[in-house]
Write a protein that holds these residues in place. Structure first.
Motif, short mmCIF file in Angstrom:
data_model
loop_
_atom_site.label_atom_id
_atom_site.label_comp_id
_atom_site.label_asym_id
_atom_site.label_seq_id
_atom_site.Cartn_x
_atom_site.Cartn_y
_atom_site.Cartn_z
N TYR A 1 -32.25 9.46 4.73
CA TYR A 1 -31.59 8.92 5.92
C TYR A 1 -30.90 7.59 5.62
CZ TYR A 1 -31.54 6.42 10.46
OH TYR A 1 -31.20 5.68 11.56
N ASN A 2 -31.53 6.77 4.77
CA ASN A 2 -31.01 5.43 4.48
C ASN A 2 -29.85 5.42 3.51
OD1 ASN A 2 -32.71 3.89 6.13
ND2 ASN A 2 -34.30 3.72 4.56
N ILE A 3 -29.62 6.49 2.77
CA ILE A 3 -28.64 6.46 1.68
C ILE A 3 -27.27 5.97 2.11
CG2 ILE A 3 -27.19 7.98 0.26
CD1 ILE A 3 -29.63 9.40 -0.70
N ILE A 4 -26.79 6.40 3.27
CA ILE A 4 -25.42 6.03 3.65
C ILE A 4 -25.27 4.53 3.88
CG2 ILE A 4 -24.94 8.30 4.64
CD1 ILE A 4 -25.16 6.95 7.44
N ALA A 5 -26.37 3.82 4.09
CA ALA A 5 -26.30 2.37 4.30
C ALA A 5 -26.24 1.59 3.00
CB ALA A 5 -27.50 1.90 5.13
N ALA A 6 -26.70 2.22 1.89
CA ALA A 6 -26.73 1.49 0.62
C ALA A 6 -26.65 2.48 -0.55
CB ALA A 6 -28.00 0.65 0.53
N PRO A 7 -25.59 3.29 -0.63
CA PRO A 7 -25.53 4.32 -1.67
C PRO A 7 -25.62 3.78 -3.09
CG PRO A 7 -23.39 4.05 -0.59
CD PRO A 7 -24.38 3.29 0.22
N GLU A 8 -25.02 2.61 -3.33
CA GLU A 8 -25.06 2.05 -4.68
C GLU A 8 -26.49 1.69 -5.08
OE1 GLU A 8 -23.15 0.92 -2.25
OE2 GLU A 8 -21.10 1.43 -2.87
N ARG A 9 -27.27 1.19 -4.13
CA ARG A 9 -28.66 0.82 -4.44
C ARG A 9 -29.47 2.07 -4.79
NH1 ARG A 9 -29.29 -4.39 -5.55
NH2 ARG A 9 -31.44 -4.43 -4.83
N PHE A 10 -29.24 3.15 -4.07
CA PHE A 10 -29.98 4.38 -4.36
C PHE A 10 -29.53 5.01 -5.66
CE2 PHE A 10 -31.03 3.88 0.11
CZ PHE A 10 -32.37 4.24 0.11
N ALA A 11 -28.26 4.85 -6.01
CA ALA A 11 -27.80 5.32 -7.31
C ALA A 11 -28.49 4.54 -8.43
CB ALA A 11 -26.27 5.17 -7.41
N GLU A 12 -28.66 3.24 -8.22
CA GLU A 12 -29.38 2.41 -9.19
C GLU A 12 -30.83 2.85 -9.28
OE1 GLU A 12 -28.79 -1.52 -7.74
OE2 GLU A 12 -26.64 -1.53 -8.16
N LEU A 13 -31.44 3.18 -8.14
CA LEU A 13 -32.83 3.64 -8.14
C LEU A 13 -32.99 4.90 -8.98
CD1 LEU A 13 -34.01 3.10 -4.44
CD2 LEU A 13 -34.97 2.02 -6.48
N ALA A 14 -32.02 5.79 -8.88
CA ALA A 14 -32.10 7.02 -9.67
C ALA A 14 -32.15 6.70 -11.16
CB ALA A 14 -30.90 7.91 -9.37
N GLN A 15 -31.32 5.78 -11.60
CA GLN A 15 -31.32 5.37 -13.00
C GLN A 15 -32.64 4.71 -13.38
OE1 GLN A 15 -27.76 2.91 -12.99
NE2 GLN A 15 -26.60 4.53 -14.02
N ILE A 16 -33.15 3.83 -12.51
CA ILE A 16 -34.42 3.14 -12.78
C ILE A 16 -35.55 4.15 -12.93
CG2 ILE A 16 -36.12 1.54 -11.81
CD1 ILE A 16 -33.70 0.22 -10.32
N MET A 17 -35.51 5.22 -12.14
CA MET A 17 -36.54 6.25 -12.20
C MET A 17 -36.31 7.27 -13.30
SD MET A 17 -37.64 6.86 -8.21
CE MET A 17 -36.05 6.75 -7.41
N GLY A 18 -35.32 7.03 -14.14
CA GLY A 18 -35.13 7.86 -15.33
C GLY A 18 -34.23 9.06 -15.16
N GLU A 19 -33.52 9.15 -14.04
CA GLU A 19 -32.62 10.28 -13.83
C GLU A 19 -31.31 10.08 -14.60
OE1 GLU A 19 -33.29 13.11 -12.03
OE2 GLU A 19 -35.32 12.29 -11.90
N ASN A 20 -30.75 11.17 -15.09
CA ASN A 20 -29.48 11.12 -15.82
C ASN A 20 -28.34 11.17 -14.81
OD1 ASN A 20 -27.29 11.32 -17.50
ND2 ASN A 20 -27.90 13.25 -18.46
N THR A 21 -27.65 10.06 -14.64
CA THR A 21 -26.57 9.98 -13.64
C THR A 21 -25.19 9.96 -14.29
OG1 THR A 21 -26.66 7.55 -13.63
CG2 THR A 21 -28.09 8.72 -12.07
N ALA A 22 -25.13 10.21 -15.58
CA ALA A 22 -23.84 10.17 -16.29
C ALA A 22 -22.87 11.18 -15.69
CB ALA A 22 -24.05 10.48 -17.77
N GLY A 23 -21.66 10.70 -15.39
CA GLY A 23 -20.61 11.57 -14.87
C GLY A 23 -20.70 11.89 -13.40
N LEU A 24 -21.71 11.36 -12.71
CA LEU A 24 -21.88 11.65 -11.30
C LEU A 24 -21.22 10.60 -10.43
CD1 LEU A 24 -25.66 12.69 -11.17
CD2 LEU A 24 -23.66 14.17 -11.46
N SER A 25 -20.84 11.00 -9.23
CA SER A 25 -20.37 10.02 -8.25
C SER A 25 -21.55 9.18 -7.77
CB SER A 25 -19.74 10.74 -7.05
OG SER A 25 -20.74 11.44 -6.32
N VAL A 26 -21.26 8.08 -7.09
CA VAL A 26 -22.33 7.23 -6.56
C VAL A 26 -23.23 8.03 -5.64
CG1 VAL A 26 -22.83 5.26 -5.05
CG2 VAL A 26 -21.05 5.07 -6.80
#
Length: 389
Positions: free
Chosen positions: A294-319
């Motif tokens: 629910y919160n993603i639309i308020a801070a999409p960049e922060r959640f994208a950073e969280l994905a990287q911090i948690m070890g997810e491969n975000t290469a080539g993906l949109s925010v």
């Protein structure tokens, strides 16, 4: 992100294997003559547990003590009233809490009503306390709530089935002890629940409207530590290295949310815990992915950073695509440590959701959530957590 902020934590924090031995000397340094030890019956019964080790150290330092062992999960108003009565009867002069968040909240609540008035329900809110608590030491036995470090005191009113929070810098213990050796025998279910609480307490401050550069760094490190150690702690509780990493993580998360605050996960979890007397960490874990989606639309960049911090491969993906991976990682962590999928597992009932939603929006943790919701939206979040499969 805030550029001007204060930063709160206990003045002294002992960390590492064996530090419990120092409690007697530190109590004496604080001029504690007769502390009230606030704990539960199980911890008191262990022949070589935290209470036994702490009291041995106190005896060696010639510090007298009295034990209140009535702590229960989701501490109630009557718990702190009982502890206060014993404190006064035995002429105690200070408080030592031994346990997890329930023990620390009970000790803080006892201190609050000793010095700020007997009706703690009237003190709910932020910085409502005008008088200092008695000297307080917190000995932590679970890697989860961070309550041994924080200004939060959470108590349940059994008459209304509501959890309420008294948030004040006066609640912060003078000294905290985090000895991972005290946590080796914590059951898997409690390890998972408290560990997920720490996980949530590292994530919510990272997207909080009150975050700052210091809390960001603490959240990042806490999340990384939890990703590498919580599963192992659940699988093998006697892994000292993993237990030590989880202690580090919960301390960092505790410091972070003590200063950047939390969000709707905790605001809503307090309603579940108060209404159904359910474990706090489980409530938080059940709500985490639903609320943060629910919160993603308020801070999409922060959640994208969280994905990287948690070890997810975000290469080539949109925010936005990367942000969605953070929710996937949250769900996977909960599943791996055995958290159920739906709040049905704790007895939640849809007919309770309207009142719970209304009270969640009044909770002190709600105001720093990145997205501002309505009562109807919070009802829907409860429903989504109920329908989860």
């Amino acid at each position: 992100m805030k550029s001007n902020f204060d930063f709160l934590m206990p003045s002294v924090n002992f960390f590492g294997p064996g530090v419990i031995e120092k409690i007697g000397a530190r109590a004496k340094m604080l001029n504690m003559k007769r502390p009230l030890i606030v704990t539960d019956q199980f911890l008191e019964s262990l022949s070589d547990g935290a209470v036994a080790q702490a009291t041995a150290s106190l005896k060696a330092a010639d510090v007298d003590y009295v034990i209140y062992n009535g702590v229960e999960p989701n501490p109630k108003v009557h718990n702190i009233q009982e502890a206060k009565a014993l404190y006064l009867k035995e002429k105690c002069d200070s408080i030592i809490t031994i346990g997890g968040g329930s023990a620390h909240d009970t000790g803080k609540g006892t201190g609050i009503i000793l010095t700020n008035g007997d009706d703690i329900t009237k003190l709910a809110g932020i910085e409502t306390l005008t008088n200092a608590l008695p000297p307080l030491i917190a000995v932590n036995t679970t890697a989860g709530t961070g309550s041994e470090l924080t200004r939060h005191c959470v108590i349940t009113n059994t008459e209304t089935h509501l959890k309420f929070v008294v948030v004040s810098w006066r609640n912060i213990p003078l000294v905290s002890f985090n000895d991972p050796m005290l946590m080796l025998d914590v059951p898997k279910s409690l390890t998972a629940a408290t560990g997920m609480d720490a996980f949530v307490q590292a994530i919510e401050p990272y997207v909080s409207t009150n975050r700052n550069a210091i809390t960001d760094s603490q959240c990042i490190q806490a999340i990384k530590l939890i990703e590498t150690s919580l599963r192992e702690c659940v699988a093998n509780g006697h892994n000292i290295e993993a237990r030590t990493k989880m202690v580090e993580a919960e301390m960092l998360a505790g410091m972070a949310f003590n200063n950047a605050d939390l969000g709707y996960v905790h605001a809503m979890a307090h309603q579940l815990g108060g209404q159904y007397d359910a474990p706090h960490g489980v409530c938080c874990a059940l709500l985490l992915p639903v609320v943060e989606q629910y919160n993603i639309i308020a801070a999409p960049e922060r959640f994208a950073e969280l994905a990287q911090i948690m070890g997810e491969n975000t290469a080539g993906l949109s925010v936005r695509e990367a942000a969605d991976l953070s929710i996937k990682a949250m769900r996977q962590m909960a599943e791996d440590v055995g958290i159920p999928k739906s709040i049905k597992a704790i007895g939640a009932k849809p007919e309770d959701f309207p009142l719970m939603a209304e009270n969640a929006l009044k909770d002190g943790n709600a105001f720093s959530n990145p997205r501002k919701g309505t009562k109807e939206e919070i009802i829907q979040l409860f429903q989504e957590a109920y329908d989860a499969e």
